[in-house]
Design a protein around this motif. Structure first.
Motif, PDB file in Angstrom:
ATOM      1  N   GLN A   9       0.833  -1.211   0.000  1.00 33.41           N
ATOM      2  CA  GLN A   9       0.000   0.000   0.000  1.00 33.41           C
ATOM      3  C   GLN A   9       0.862   1.252   0.000  1.00 33.41           C
ATOM      4  O   GLN A   9       0.563   2.242  -0.680  1.00 33.41           O
ATOM      5  N   LYS A  10       1.941   1.222   0.766  1.00 33.43           N
ATOM      6  CA  LYS A  10       2.850   2.366   0.821  1.00 33.43           C
ATOM      7  C   LYS A  10       3.489   2.612  -0.540  1.00 33.43           C
ATOM      8  O   LYS A  10       3.611   3.764  -0.988  1.00 33.43           O
ATOM      9  N   LEU A  11       3.900   1.536  -1.220  1.00 33.29           N
ATOM     10  CA  LEU A  11       4.482   1.675  -2.556  1.00 33.29           C
ATOM     11  C   LEU A  11       3.463   2.261  -3.533  1.00 33.29           C
ATOM     12  O   LEU A  11       3.795   3.133  -4.344  1.00 33.29           O
ATOM     13  N   LEU A  12       2.242   1.772  -3.471  1.00 33.70           N
ATOM     14  CA  LEU A  12       1.203   2.273  -4.367  1.00 33.70           C
ATOM     15  C   LEU A  12       0.915   3.752  -4.130  1.00 33.70           C
ATOM     16  O   LEU A  12       0.626   4.501  -5.063  1.00 33.70           O
ATOM     17  N   SER A  13       1.032   4.189  -2.872  1.00 33.19           N
ATOM     18  CA  SER A  13       0.767   5.592  -2.563  1.00 33.19           C
ATOM     19  C   SER A  13       1.823   6.523  -3.143  1.00 33.19           C
ATOM     20  O   SER A  13       1.586   7.723  -3.289  1.00 33.19           O
ATOM     21  N   THR A  14       3.004   5.971  -3.492  1.00 31.17           N
ATOM     22  CA  THR A  14       4.063   6.800  -4.085  1.00 31.17           C
ATOM     23  C   THR A  14       3.999   6.812  -5.609  1.00 31.17           C
ATOM     24  O   THR A  14       4.870   7.407  -6.252  1.00 31.17           O
ATOM     25  N   ASN A  15       2.999   6.127  -6.174  1.00 31.51           N
ATOM     26  CA  ASN A  15       2.850   6.011  -7.641  1.00 31.51           C
ATOM     27  C   ASN A  15       4.028   5.293  -8.287  1.00 31.51           C
ATOM     28  O   ASN A  15       4.339   5.517  -9.454  1.00 31.51           O
ATOM     29  N   ALA A  16       4.683   4.428  -7.513  1.00 32.83           N
ATOM     30  CA  ALA A  16       5.827   3.697  -8.051  1.00 32.83           C
ATOM     31  C   ALA A  16       5.410   2.713  -9.139  1.00 32.83           C
ATOM     32  O   ALA A  16       6.230   2.283  -9.956  1.00 32.83           O
ATOM     33  N   HIS A  17       4.150   2.350  -9.171  1.00 35.79           N
ATOM     34  CA  HIS A  17       3.676   1.330 -10.106  1.00 35.79           C
ATOM     35  C   HIS A  17       3.317   1.895 -11.476  1.00 35.79           C
ATOM     36  O   HIS A  17       3.007   1.132 -12.399  1.00 35.79           O
ATOM     37  N   LEU A  18       3.353   3.192 -11.643  1.00 29.78           N
ATOM     38  CA  LEU A  18       2.951   3.803 -12.909  1.00 29.78           C
ATOM     39  C   LEU A  18       4.139   3.866 -13.867  1.00 29.78           C
ATOM     40  O   LEU A  18       5.115   4.576 -13.622  1.00 29.78           O
ATOM     41  N   GLY A  19       4.063   3.105 -14.961  1.00 29.73           N
ATOM     42  CA  GLY A  19       5.129   3.094 -15.942  1.00 29.73           C
ATOM     43  C   GLY A  19       4.853   4.027 -17.102  1.00 29.73           C
ATOM     44  O   GLY A  19       3.975   4.894 -17.057  1.00 29.73           O
ATOM     45  N   ARG A  20       5.594   3.826 -18.205  1.00 32.96           N
ATOM     46  CA  ARG A  20       5.463   4.663 -19.393  1.00 32.96           C
ATOM     47  C   ARG A  20       4.530   3.990 -20.403  1.00 32.96           C
ATOM     48  O   ARG A  20       4.083   2.870 -20.229  1.00 32.96           O
ATOM     49  N   ARG A  21       4.314   4.680 -21.486  1.00 33.75           N
ATOM     50  CA  ARG A  21       3.505   4.107 -22.569  1.00 33.75           C
ATOM     51  C   ARG A  21       4.284   3.029 -23.322  1.00 33.75           C
ATOM     52  O   ARG A  21       3.716   2.094 -23.858  1.00 33.75           O
ATOM     53  N   VAL A  22       5.610   3.196 -23.373  1.00 36.94           N
ATOM     54  CA  VAL A  22       6.467   2.236 -24.075  1.00 36.94           C
ATOM     55  C   VAL A  22       7.079   1.291 -23.044  1.00 36.94           C
ATOM     56  O   VAL A  22       7.598   1.730 -22.016  1.00 36.94           O
ATOM     57  N   VAL A  23       7.023  -0.020 -23.336  1.00 36.94           N
ATOM     58  CA  VAL A  23       7.586  -1.030 -22.438  1.00 36.94           C
ATOM     59  C   VAL A  23       8.623  -1.835 -23.210  1.00 36.94           C
ATOM     60  O   VAL A  23       8.296  -2.499 -24.202  1.00 36.94           O
ATOM     61  N   ALA A  24       9.871  -1.767 -22.782  1.00 39.48           N
ATOM     62  CA  ALA A  24      10.928  -2.548 -23.415  1.00 39.48           C
ATOM     63  C   ALA A  24      10.722  -4.031 -23.116  1.00 39.48           C
ATOM     64  O   ALA A  24      10.168  -4.406 -22.074  1.00 39.48           O
ATOM     65  N   ASP A  25      11.190  -4.881 -24.027  1.00 42.73           N
ATOM     66  CA  ASP A  25      10.982  -6.331 -23.871  1.00 42.73           C
ATOM     67  C   ASP A  25      11.600  -6.850 -22.579  1.00 42.73           C
ATOM     68  O   ASP A  25      11.010  -7.684 -21.883  1.00 42.73           O
ATOM     69  N   HIS A  26      12.815  -6.388 -22.266  1.00 37.32           N
ATOM     70  CA  HIS A  26      13.490  -6.905 -21.074  1.00 37.32           C
ATOM     71  C   HIS A  26      12.825  -6.439 -19.779  1.00 37.32           C
ATOM     72  O   HIS A  26      13.101  -6.980 -18.711  1.00 37.32           O
ATOM     73  N   PHE A  27      11.953  -5.404 -19.863  1.00 31.58           N
ATOM     74  CA  PHE A  27      11.294  -4.881 -18.663  1.00 31.58           C
ATOM     75  C   PHE A  27       9.968  -5.581 -18.373  1.00 31.58           C
ATOM     76  O   PHE A  27       9.393  -5.402 -17.300  1.00 31.58           O
ATOM     77  N   LYS A  28       9.504  -6.402 -19.322  1.00 32.89           N
ATOM     78  CA  LYS A  28       8.184  -7.016 -19.167  1.00 32.89           C
ATOM     79  C   LYS A  28       8.101  -7.976 -17.985  1.00 32.89           C
ATOM     80  O   LYS A  28       7.012  -8.262 -17.488  1.00 32.89           O
ATOM     81  N   ILE A  29       9.255  -8.467 -17.525  1.00 31.84           N
ATOM     82  CA  ILE A  29       9.239  -9.358 -16.360  1.00 31.84           C
ATOM     83  C   ILE A  29       8.811  -8.616 -15.095  1.00 31.84           C
ATOM     84  O   ILE A  29       8.430  -9.236 -14.104  1.00 31.84           O
ATOM     85  N   TYR A  30       8.900  -7.267 -15.125  1.00 34.07           N
ATOM     86  CA  TYR A  30       8.529  -6.473 -13.962  1.00 34.07           C
ATOM     87  C   TYR A  30       7.117  -5.879 -14.073  1.00 34.07           C
ATOM     88  O   TYR A  30       6.662  -5.229 -13.137  1.00 34.07           O
ATOM     89  N   THR A  31       6.445  -6.072 -15.191  1.00 32.93           N
ATOM     90  CA  THR A  31       5.144  -5.428 -15.381  1.00 32.93           C
ATOM     91  C   THR A  31       4.002  -6.362 -15.005  1.00 32.93           C
ATOM     92  O   THR A  31       4.095  -7.576 -15.142  1.00 32.93           O
ATOM     93  N   TYR A  32       2.933  -5.747 -14.516  1.00 35.60           N
ATOM     94  CA  TYR A  32       1.730  -6.491 -14.152  1.00 35.60           C
ATOM     95  C   TYR A  32       0.727  -6.517 -15.292  1.00 35.60           C
ATOM     96  O   TYR A  32      -0.080  -7.431 -15.405  1.00 35.60           O
ATOM     97  N   GLY A  33       0.798  -5.503 -16.160  1.00 41.30           N
ATOM     98  CA  GLY A  33      -0.120  -5.409 -17.289  1.00 41.30           C
ATOM     99  C   GLY A  33      -0.144  -3.994 -17.843  1.00 41.30           C
ATOM    100  O   GLY A  33       0.708  -3.156 -17.521  1.00 41.30           O
ATOM    101  N   ILE A  34      -1.119  -3.716 -18.688  1.00 42.91           N
ATOM    102  CA  ILE A  34      -1.280  -2.401 -19.311  1.00 42.91           C
ATOM    103  C   ILE A  34      -2.650  -1.839 -18.925  1.00 42.91           C
ATOM    104  O   ILE A  34      -3.665  -2.546 -18.983  1.00 42.91           O
ATOM    105  N   ARG A  35      -2.671  -0.559 -18.536  1.00 39.27           N
ATOM    106  CA  ARG A  35      -3.934   0.095 -18.218  1.00 39.27           C
ATOM    107  C   ARG A  35      -3.867   1.551 -18.685  1.00 39.27           C
ATOM    108  O   ARG A  35      -2.881   2.236 -18.399  1.00 39.27           O
ATOM    109  N   ASN A  36      -4.907   1.962 -19.402  1.00 40.22           N
ATOM    110  CA  ASN A  36      -4.951   3.311 -19.974  1.00 40.22           C
ATOM    111  C   ASN A  36      -3.702   3.595 -20.797  1.00 40.22           C
ATOM    112  O   ASN A  36      -3.110   4.681 -20.736  1.00 40.22           O
ATOM    113  N   GLU A  37      -3.298   2.565 -21.556  1.00 41.44           N
ATOM    114  CA  GLU A  37      -2.159   2.648 -22.461  1.00 41.44           C
ATOM    115  C   GLU A  37      -0.840   2.917 -21.730  1.00 41.44           C
ATOM    116  O   GLU A  37       0.130   3.389 -22.319  1.00 41.44           O
ATOM    117  N   LYS A  38      -0.783   2.614 -20.445  1.00 43.07           N
ATOM    118  CA  LYS A  38       0.437   2.758 -19.664  1.00 43.07           C
ATOM    119  C   LYS A  38       0.769   1.439 -18.970  1.00 43.07           C
ATOM    120  O   LYS A  38      -0.124   0.694 -18.556  1.00 43.07           O
TER     121      LYS A  38
END
Length: 620
Positions: A9-38
């Motif tokens: 919850q603390k991490l989520l409150s810092t917006n640490a989970h918000l990535g960019r519109r572009v996701v590199a292939d090697h970074f996909k292991i850290y992603t949960y999914g895509i929402r609102n094109e981010k």
């Protein structure tokens, strides 16, 4: 609400989970999914990476008193970084000035002063740093390139669009959105980590000062005698050396690019001990020639692993077999069947390994013998000239050893000289299921090489006898005549030594026919030479199996089973007396089968025994 939920919850409150519109292939292991094109960054994985980075920084601050270089070019973070450096004692008006960023590490030891907007580095002494912490890696790729060139480990925040050529150079990446809130949280974590280690060091120094009373000359002479006596006793008594133990899941993933993995594996050589006979189980040849899984021997498994890696990545991993004089000839006969495989096998015959077949065998003496033989035969120098950097030493007992690029990558990135693979004892795991998920320092006397059941309560970990050692370190130790059996102390010989907690499925010794039952059952299968545990088994601990003397020899064991029973759901099995198993038998829970003296007890085909005690056919 659990502690883990609160942290997430603390991490989520810092917006640490918000990535960019572009996701590199090697970074996909850290992603949960895509929402609102981010991209949405997985907070669980961010937490794991934060923990790894904090453990590394703590280790540097504790063991090396390292110099940290904090790199920041974002004016929003200036005050945060300044407060952090003041609290941990790295800030001074003279040192925390504006520096020219281009070539700040590689151009000279004293960079010129340069004032420019948004260019700032905070660090203590003007010396090459031991660790670089980058708070906005997207902007400072040049820093990453220069630190990598000097082989300085990098801790950095990384975002979803970071290019692979920069990402691969970061030893401890932390996937997160570099918001002000998260940077504050990250810097606060670093501050508390370093302050805690500084507090521990001060406490140790204070205790040492209190323990230095003024003594008379007479007392001094008596103390000298006691010291000399204790030193002579210490040569016999076991060392109380400590070892940093790291959970396997905390390791950073290996390089994403196949070419990078090839370059990684090109630095590796495998040494397999093959000096033990199968006499304890009534087998006349080498123990490595006993079938363990899917008709394959333990030697077949390791050869298949090397062949699979060589073929998959186009690399060249040599395999060195350390035979005793008793196993050498039989092993040479077996090697013919590997002629068509892309494996370069080098067998050696060593008289020093002939003592392996006694009951009082020592893995440390085996390791020392292997290293010394490599040096004396000239093999060590040849391997170094071929660009080999690490040797993976595999015991003759462990059939489930795996050649893991993950571990090799971690050792190279962190310049580890010595690594021991360990696994929690059954008693440790039962007391605390999170035992294999925590990093910490443990005394070597808490790690056993003898996995006997009556000793398990005394130890926390089992030494799987799979070692990873830096070849240049071996060369240095041999050249200085420091590598000897009688003084083989990890703490004294190796500056950077760790243990890695591997799953229990990676340690299956073959010391009795009960171990054969585990390996030949449906509990394990093999894939590319690696033993794979049955996913249907929920219990991570292997079942406890005790077979009577009627099953002691391999030939008797095989004759008493029409087919190996299914034991994926088994907790414990004890078999005593003249017992014979039919085909397709399934054992679950706790099963005890005892045949009365003079009675032959046959278990019928296809029967399912769950939580039963059998002493008569009517009990089935």
């Amino acid at each position: 609400m659990t502690l883990h939920s609160i942290v997430i919850q603390k991490l989520l409150s810092t917006n640490a989970h918000l990535g960019r519109r572009v996701v590199a292939d090697h970074f996909k292991i850290y992603t949960y999914g895509i929402r609102n094109e981010k991209a949405i960054i997985d907070s669980d994985k961010t937490l794991i990476c934060l923990r790894n980075a904090a453990n590394f920084i703590a280790h540097m601050a504790r063991d090396k008193k390292a110099r940290f270089l904090f790199v920041n070019t974002n004016p929003l973070f200036d005050e945060i970084v300044e407060q952090m450096t003041k609290k941990i004692g790295l800030y001074s008006p003279r040192d925390s000035i504006m520096w020219r960023m281009g070539g700040f590490l590689t151009n000279s030891f004293s960079p010129k002063k340069f004032r420019s907007r948004n260019k700032k580095v905070c660090f203590g002494p003007i010396q090459p740093p031991d660790c670089v912490v980058v708070l906005d890696s997207e902007r400072k790729s040049s820093v990453i390139l220069e630190a990598d060139r000097l082989q300085v480990p990098i801790v950095a925040l990384v975002d979803s669009n970071m290019p692979w050529e920069y990402y691969k150079k970061i030893a401890y990446p932390i996937p997160a959105n570099d918001s002000v809130q998260f940077v504050y949280l990250f810097c606060n974590l670093i501050t508390k980590t370093i302050l805690l280690e500084q507090k521990k060091l001060k406490a140790l120094k204070g205790d040492a000062a209190k323990e230095e009373p003024v003594v008379s000359k007479k007392e001094s002479r008596e103390n000298t005698k006691q010291i000399e006596q204790s030193e002579s006793e210490s040569k016999v008594s076991p060392s109380i050396d400590e070892l940093l133990v790291v959970p396997y899941q905390n390791l950073a993933p290996p390089p994403y690019d196949i070419v990078e993995i090839k370059q990684l594996l090109e630095k590796l050589v495998i040494v397999k001990f093959n000096g033990t006979l199968g006499n304890p189980v009534g087998f006349s040849g080498p123990k490595s020639a006993i079938e363990v899984c899917n008709g394959l021997t333990s030697l077949d498994l390791i050869v298949n692993q090397v062949e699979s890696l060589n073929s998959k990545y186009g690399c060249h991993i040599p395999l060195v077999l350390m035979n005793s004089t008793r196993t050498h000839d039989d092993t040479l006969k077996v090697l013919g069947k590997y002629a068509r495989l892309s494996v370069d096998i080098h067998p050696f015959s060593l008289e020093s390994l002939d003592d392996q077949n006694s009951e009082d065998k020592s893995s440390t003496s085996e390791d020392a013998s292997a290293f010394l033989s490599l040096m004396k035969s000239g093999t060590l120098d040849v391997l170094l000239s071929q660009g080999k950097e690490y040797v993976h030493v595999i015991s003759s007992d462990n059939s489930a050893a795996a050649i893991d690029p993950n571990i090799l990558n971690h050792l190279i990135q962190n310049k580890i000289e010595y690594c021991m693979e360990v696994t929690p004892t059954a008693s440790t795991y039962m007391r605390n299921s999170l035992a294999n998920q925590r990093q910490g320092r443990f005394q070597l006397r808490e790690i056993t090489q003898n996995p006997s059941k009556h000793l398990m309560e005394e130890f926390k970990f089992i030494d799987t006898r799979s070692l990873w050692v830096n070849l240049k370190t071996i060369k240095r130790l041999v050249d200085t005549d420091a590598l000897k059996v009688e003084n083989l102390s990890i703490a004294k010989l190796f500056d950077q030594a760790i243990g890695i907690i591997v799953p229990q499925s990676r340690f299956v010794p073959l010391n009795a026919t009960s171990d054969m039952l585990l390996l030949q059952s449906d509990l394990y299968s093999s894939s590319e030479g690696i033993l794979v545990r049955n996913a249907a088994r929920d219990n991570p601990v292997n079942p406890s199996i005790e077979l009577g003397p009627e099953f002691e020899k391999v030939s008797d064991f095989l004759s008493r089973f029409k087919s190996i029973p299914s034991i994926a759901g088994l907790d414990s099995l004890k078999v005593i007396g003249d017992v014979w198993f039919g085909a397709d038998v399934t054992l679950k829970g706790r099963v005890r089968i005892v045949a009365k003296p003079g009675q032959k007890l046959e278990i019928p085909d296809g029967v399912v025994l769950e939580n039963k005690e059998i002493s008569d056919p009517a009990d089935i």
